[in-house]
Motif scaffolding. Structure first.
Motif, short mmCIF file in Angstrom:
data_model
loop_
_atom_site.label_atom_id
_atom_site.label_comp_id
_atom_site.label_asym_id
_atom_site.label_seq_id
_atom_site.Cartn_x
_atom_site.Cartn_y
_atom_site.Cartn_z
N SER A 57 14.85 -8.76 -7.58
CA SER A 57 14.29 -10.08 -7.29
C SER A 57 13.35 -9.92 -6.10
CB SER A 57 15.40 -11.08 -6.96
OG SER A 57 16.07 -10.67 -5.79
N GLY A 58 12.51 -10.90 -5.90
CA GLY A 58 11.61 -10.83 -4.75
C GLY A 58 10.18 -10.50 -5.11
N THR A 59 9.87 -10.36 -6.41
CA THR A 59 8.48 -10.15 -6.78
C THR A 59 7.78 -11.51 -6.79
OG1 THR A 59 8.92 -10.32 -9.14
CG2 THR A 59 8.95 -8.12 -8.18
N ARG A 60 6.51 -11.51 -6.42
CA ARG A 60 5.73 -12.74 -6.40
C ARG A 60 4.38 -12.49 -7.04
NH1 ARG A 60 5.94 -15.28 -0.41
NH2 ARG A 60 5.03 -17.02 -1.54
N ARG A 61 3.77 -13.54 -7.50
CA ARG A 61 2.40 -13.47 -8.01
C ARG A 61 1.48 -13.71 -6.81
NH1 ARG A 61 1.09 -11.08 -12.21
NH2 ARG A 61 -0.51 -12.53 -12.81
N ALA A 62 0.33 -13.11 -6.84
CA ALA A 62 -0.65 -13.29 -5.77
C ALA A 62 -2.05 -13.31 -6.38
CB ALA A 62 -0.54 -12.17 -4.74
N ARG A 63 -2.90 -14.14 -5.79
CA ARG A 63 -4.30 -14.17 -6.17
C ARG A 63 -5.08 -13.40 -5.12
NH1 ARG A 63 -9.04 -17.13 -5.34
NH2 ARG A 63 -8.08 -18.46 -3.79
N VAL A 64 -5.94 -12.51 -5.57
CA VAL A 64 -6.74 -11.70 -4.67
C VAL A 64 -7.91 -12.54 -4.15
CG1 VAL A 64 -8.12 -9.60 -4.47
CG2 VAL A 64 -6.07 -9.61 -5.90
N LEU A 65 -8.07 -12.58 -2.83
CA LEU A 65 -9.12 -13.40 -2.20
C LEU A 65 -10.46 -12.66 -2.10
CD1 LEU A 65 -6.99 -14.91 0.70
CD2 LEU A 65 -7.64 -16.01 -1.47
N TYR A 66 -10.41 -11.35 -1.87
CA TYR A 66 -11.62 -10.56 -1.64
C TYR A 66 -11.52 -9.23 -2.38
CZ TYR A 66 -10.98 -13.53 2.48
OH TYR A 66 -10.70 -14.58 3.31
N ASP A 67 -12.64 -8.65 -2.72
CA ASP A 67 -12.65 -7.29 -3.27
C ASP A 67 -12.11 -6.34 -2.20
OD1 ASP A 67 -13.87 -8.36 -5.49
OD2 ASP A 67 -15.80 -7.39 -5.16
N TYR A 68 -11.36 -5.34 -2.64
CA TYR A 68 -10.83 -4.33 -1.72
C TYR A 68 -10.94 -2.97 -2.39
CZ TYR A 68 -7.63 -1.59 1.11
OH TYR A 68 -7.09 -0.62 1.92
N GLU A 69 -11.56 -2.02 -1.70
CA GLU A 69 -11.70 -0.67 -2.20
C GLU A 69 -10.58 0.18 -1.63
OE1 GLU A 69 -14.93 2.94 -2.05
OE2 GLU A 69 -15.66 0.88 -1.98
N ALA A 70 -9.80 0.81 -2.50
CA ALA A 70 -8.67 1.64 -2.06
C ALA A 70 -9.17 2.81 -1.23
CB ALA A 70 -7.88 2.13 -3.26
N ALA A 71 -8.49 3.07 -0.11
CA ALA A 71 -8.87 4.17 0.77
C ALA A 71 -8.37 5.51 0.24
CB ALA A 71 -8.34 3.93 2.18
N ASP A 72 -7.25 5.49 -0.51
CA ASP A 72 -6.72 6.72 -1.09
C ASP A 72 -5.88 6.38 -2.31
OD1 ASP A 72 -4.09 5.97 -0.20
OD2 ASP A 72 -4.52 6.83 1.76
N SER A 73 -5.23 7.39 -2.89
CA SER A 73 -4.50 7.18 -4.15
C SER A 73 -3.24 6.36 -3.99
CB SER A 73 -4.17 8.53 -4.78
OG SER A 73 -3.30 9.26 -3.93
N THR A 74 -2.79 6.11 -2.75
CA THR A 74 -1.58 5.29 -2.55
C THR A 74 -1.90 3.80 -2.55
OG1 THR A 74 -1.73 5.27 -0.13
CG2 THR A 74 -0.53 7.11 -1.16
N GLU A 75 -3.18 3.45 -2.50
CA GLU A 75 -3.58 2.05 -2.46
C GLU A 75 -4.13 1.60 -3.82
OE1 GLU A 75 -4.82 2.25 2.25
OE2 GLU A 75 -6.26 1.48 0.81
N LEU A 76 -4.11 0.29 -4.02
CA LEU A 76 -4.59 -0.31 -5.26
C LEU A 76 -5.90 -1.03 -4.98
CD1 LEU A 76 -3.90 -0.98 -8.26
CD2 LEU A 76 -2.76 -3.03 -7.40
N ALA A 77 -6.96 -0.68 -5.69
CA ALA A 77 -8.24 -1.38 -5.54
C ALA A 77 -8.09 -2.79 -6.13
CB ALA A 77 -9.34 -0.62 -6.25
N LEU A 78 -8.72 -3.77 -5.48
CA LEU A 78 -8.59 -5.17 -5.89
C LEU A 78 -9.95 -5.78 -6.15
CD1 LEU A 78 -6.08 -6.27 -3.10
CD2 LEU A 78 -5.52 -5.60 -5.43
N LEU A 79 -9.97 -6.75 -7.08
CA LEU A 79 -11.17 -7.54 -7.35
C LEU A 79 -10.84 -9.00 -7.04
CD1 LEU A 79 -12.34 -5.95 -10.71
CD2 LEU A 79 -13.33 -5.62 -8.44
N ALA A 80 -11.75 -9.69 -6.41
CA ALA A 80 -11.54 -11.09 -6.04
C ALA A 80 -11.18 -11.91 -7.27
CB ALA A 80 -12.79 -11.65 -5.37
N ASP A 81 -10.28 -12.86 -7.09
CA ASP A 81 -9.82 -13.82 -8.10
C ASP A 81 -8.90 -13.23 -9.17
OD1 ASP A 81 -11.04 -16.06 -6.94
OD2 ASP A 81 -12.95 -15.54 -7.88
#
Length: 123
Positions: free
Chosen positions: A63-87
């Motif tokens: 338990s404890g998972t939540r939905r989230a809306r991405v506000l801004y584009d984000y470029e992953a710095a390395d393979s441990t991060e997830l790249a994001l696209l706004a909205d």
């Protein structure tokens, strides 16, 4: 009325006055070795506790998972991060011992750390 000459403190211009006493005292103290401390968290792979995240080893909490809306584009710095696209919508959760400024984000079969400031957390 003031005269045109300025009389300053002659000691403040000397090089000896520029050296701070704490810095000079610290140079004479013996060096003390430091031992790195790596926290161990029960139930979490050591790779997370050591600051290295392998997204494939991370399991979402029951338990404890939540939905989230991405506000801004984000470029992953390395393979441990997830790249994001706004909205876009992703699922996020936190892990014990993890930096509070980051969450684990999932999109389909992709996982990685995402910065909290780029998200609008929903229900």
């Amino acid at each position: 009325r003031f005269s045109g000459t300025f009389v300053g403190n002659a000691e403040s211009a000397s090089p000896a006055a520029a050296t701070s006493p704490p810095a000079a005292a610290a140079a004479t103290l013996p060096a003390v070795p430091t031992i790195p401390v790596v926290p161990t968290i029960v139930g979490v792979p050591n790779t997370v506790a050591e600051g290295v995240l392998n997204p494939n080893e991370v399991k979402p909490p029951a338990s404890g998972t939540r939905r989230a809306r991405v506000l801004y584009d984000y470029e992953a710095a390395d393979s441990t991060e997830l790249a994001l696209l706004a909205d876009e919508m992703i699922t996020v959760y936190s892990l014990p011992g993890m930096d509070p400024d980051w969450l684990i984000g999932e999109r389909g079969n992709q996982k990685g750390k995402v910065p909290v400031t780029y998200l609008e957390l929903l229900s």
